[in-house]
Write a protein that holds these residues in place. Structure first.
Motif, PDB file in Angstrom:
ATOM      1  N   HIS A 159      27.392  34.476  36.952  1.00 44.56           N
ATOM      2  CA  HIS A 159      27.233  34.658  35.616  1.00 44.56           C
ATOM      3  C   HIS A 159      27.522  35.966  35.018  1.00 44.56           C
ATOM      4  O   HIS A 159      27.671  36.147  33.770  1.00 44.56           O
ATOM      5  N   GLY A 160      27.981  36.740  35.793  1.00 46.10           N
ATOM      6  CA  GLY A 160      28.299  38.154  35.175  1.00 46.10           C
ATOM      7  C   GLY A 160      26.953  39.122  35.105  1.00 46.10           C
ATOM      8  O   GLY A 160      26.072  38.764  35.741  1.00 46.10           O
ATOM      9  N   VAL A 161      27.381  40.432  34.418  1.00 42.04           N
ATOM     10  CA  VAL A 161      26.140  41.103  34.122  1.00 42.04           C
ATOM     11  C   VAL A 161      25.011  40.947  33.358  1.00 42.04           C
ATOM     12  O   VAL A 161      23.865  41.272  33.294  1.00 42.04           O
ATOM     13  N   LEU A 162      25.630  39.762  32.467  1.00 43.09           N
ATOM     14  CA  LEU A 162      24.275  39.202  31.487  1.00 43.09           C
ATOM     15  C   LEU A 162      24.186  37.501  31.673  1.00 43.09           C
ATOM     16  O   LEU A 162      25.093  36.794  32.238  1.00 43.09           O
ATOM     17  N   LEU A 163      22.682  37.502  31.593  1.00 40.82           N
ATOM     18  CA  LEU A 163      22.591  36.214  31.314  1.00 40.82           C
ATOM     19  C   LEU A 163      21.984  35.739  29.716  1.00 40.82           C
ATOM     20  O   LEU A 163      21.310  36.684  29.298  1.00 40.82           O
ATOM     21  N   GLY A 164      22.374  34.770  29.299  1.00 43.28           N
ATOM     22  CA  GLY A 164      21.676  34.445  27.903  1.00 43.28           C
ATOM     23  C   GLY A 164      21.428  32.681  27.887  1.00 43.28           C
ATOM     24  O   GLY A 164      22.106  32.179  28.664  1.00 43.28           O
ATOM     25  N   GLY A 165      21.069  32.211  26.771  1.00 46.20           N
ATOM     26  CA  GLY A 165      21.095  31.133  26.637  1.00 46.20           C
ATOM     27  C   GLY A 165      20.224  30.119  27.629  1.00 46.20           C
ATOM     28  O   GLY A 165      19.377  30.377  28.278  1.00 46.20           O
ATOM     29  N   LYS A 166      20.849  28.781  28.084  1.00 45.11           N
ATOM     30  CA  LYS A 166      20.302  27.975  28.939  1.00 45.11           C
ATOM     31  C   LYS A 166      20.129  28.660  30.400  1.00 45.11           C
ATOM     32  O   LYS A 166      19.176  28.381  31.244  1.00 45.11           O
ATOM     33  N   ASN A 167      21.213  29.462  30.571  1.00 45.31           N
ATOM     34  CA  ASN A 167      21.131  30.068  31.903  1.00 45.31           C
ATOM     35  C   ASN A 167      19.975  30.973  32.302  1.00 45.31           C
ATOM     36  O   ASN A 167      19.313  30.952  33.313  1.00 45.31           O
ATOM     37  N   LEU A 168      19.576  31.849  31.136  1.00 55.29           N
ATOM     38  CA  LEU A 168      18.538  32.548  31.259  1.00 55.29           C
ATOM     39  C   LEU A 168      17.318  31.867  31.283  1.00 55.29           C
ATOM     40  O   LEU A 168      16.406  32.177  32.017  1.00 55.29           O
ATOM     41  N   THR A 169      17.039  30.830  30.313  1.00 55.81           N
ATOM     42  CA  THR A 169      15.916  29.929  30.510  1.00 55.81           C
ATOM     43  C   THR A 169      15.692  29.602  31.683  1.00 55.81           C
ATOM     44  O   THR A 169      14.580  29.388  32.082  1.00 55.81           O
ATOM     45  N   HIS A 170      16.705  28.845  32.234  1.00 56.77           N
ATOM     46  CA  HIS A 170      16.747  28.329  33.601  1.00 56.77           C
ATOM     47  C   HIS A 170      16.131  29.189  34.622  1.00 56.77           C
ATOM     48  O   HIS A 170      15.244  28.825  35.245  1.00 56.77           O
ATOM     49  N   GLN A 171      16.836  30.476  34.661  1.00 57.28           N
ATOM     50  CA  GLN A 171      16.647  31.280  35.775  1.00 57.28           C
ATOM     51  C   GLN A 171      15.234  31.976  35.680  1.00 57.28           C
ATOM     52  O   GLN A 171      14.635  32.191  36.635  1.00 57.28           O
ATOM     53  N   LEU A 172      14.561  31.814  34.461  1.00 59.21           N
ATOM     54  CA  LEU A 172      13.443  32.691  34.125  1.00 59.21           C
ATOM     55  C   LEU A 172      11.998  31.436  34.641  1.00 59.21           C
ATOM     56  O   LEU A 172      11.007  31.777  34.320  1.00 59.21           O
ATOM     57  N   GLY A 173      12.688  30.237  35.033  1.00 59.16           N
ATOM     58  CA  GLY A 173      11.679  29.064  35.136  1.00 59.16           C
ATOM     59  C   GLY A 173      11.174  28.454  33.803  1.00 59.16           C
ATOM     60  O   GLY A 173      10.221  27.575  34.207  1.00 59.16           O
ATOM     61  N   PHE A 174      11.552  28.475  32.722  1.00 57.24           N
ATOM     62  CA  PHE A 174      11.366  27.812  31.589  1.00 57.24           C
ATOM     63  C   PHE A 174      11.814  26.456  31.441  1.00 57.24           C
ATOM     64  O   PHE A 174      12.943  26.273  31.732  1.00 57.24           O
TER      65      PHE A 174
END
Length: 101
Positions: free
Chosen positions: A27-42
């Motif tokens: 993902h690089g140094v930033l996560l956003g959108g669906k990737n962030l949502t998924h990685q946080l377990g939502f």
């Protein structure tokens, strides 16, 4: 400082480093959108937005100028995930000690 605390710090660092490297590759140094949502377990973006509005996200998120949505640093996410894993080790270890007594 006890040996156990040092061991937990080493494990936490190793987990965080491993997770950080994998997230950076993907993902690089930033996560956003669906990737962030998924990685946080939502399970959904809606669940993520609700947690954000309640102020209960486990990592700091922020907006970027001229971009939609929320973003988090890969390092922050890696540290949080590592802390979660170390806590699970501690709980399992404590449970095993209680069962032996």
């Amino acid at each position: 400082m006890t040996k156990r605390v040092v061991d937990e710090d080493i494990i936490r660092f190793l987990f965080a480093d491993s997770i950080r490297n994998e997230l950076l590759k993907e993902h690089g140094v930033l996560l956003g959108g669906k990737n962030l949502t998924h990685q946080l377990g939502f399970p959904t973006s809606s669940a993520f937005r609700k947690a954000k509005s309640r102020g209960v996200l486990p990592v700091q998120v922020f907006e970027l100028e001229n971009k939609r949505g929320s973003f988090a640093l890969t390092d922050d996410l890696a540290i949080w995930l590592s802390d979660q894993r170390v806590q699970q080790f501690t709980l399992i270890e404590e449970g095993n000690k209680e069962n032996k007594s």
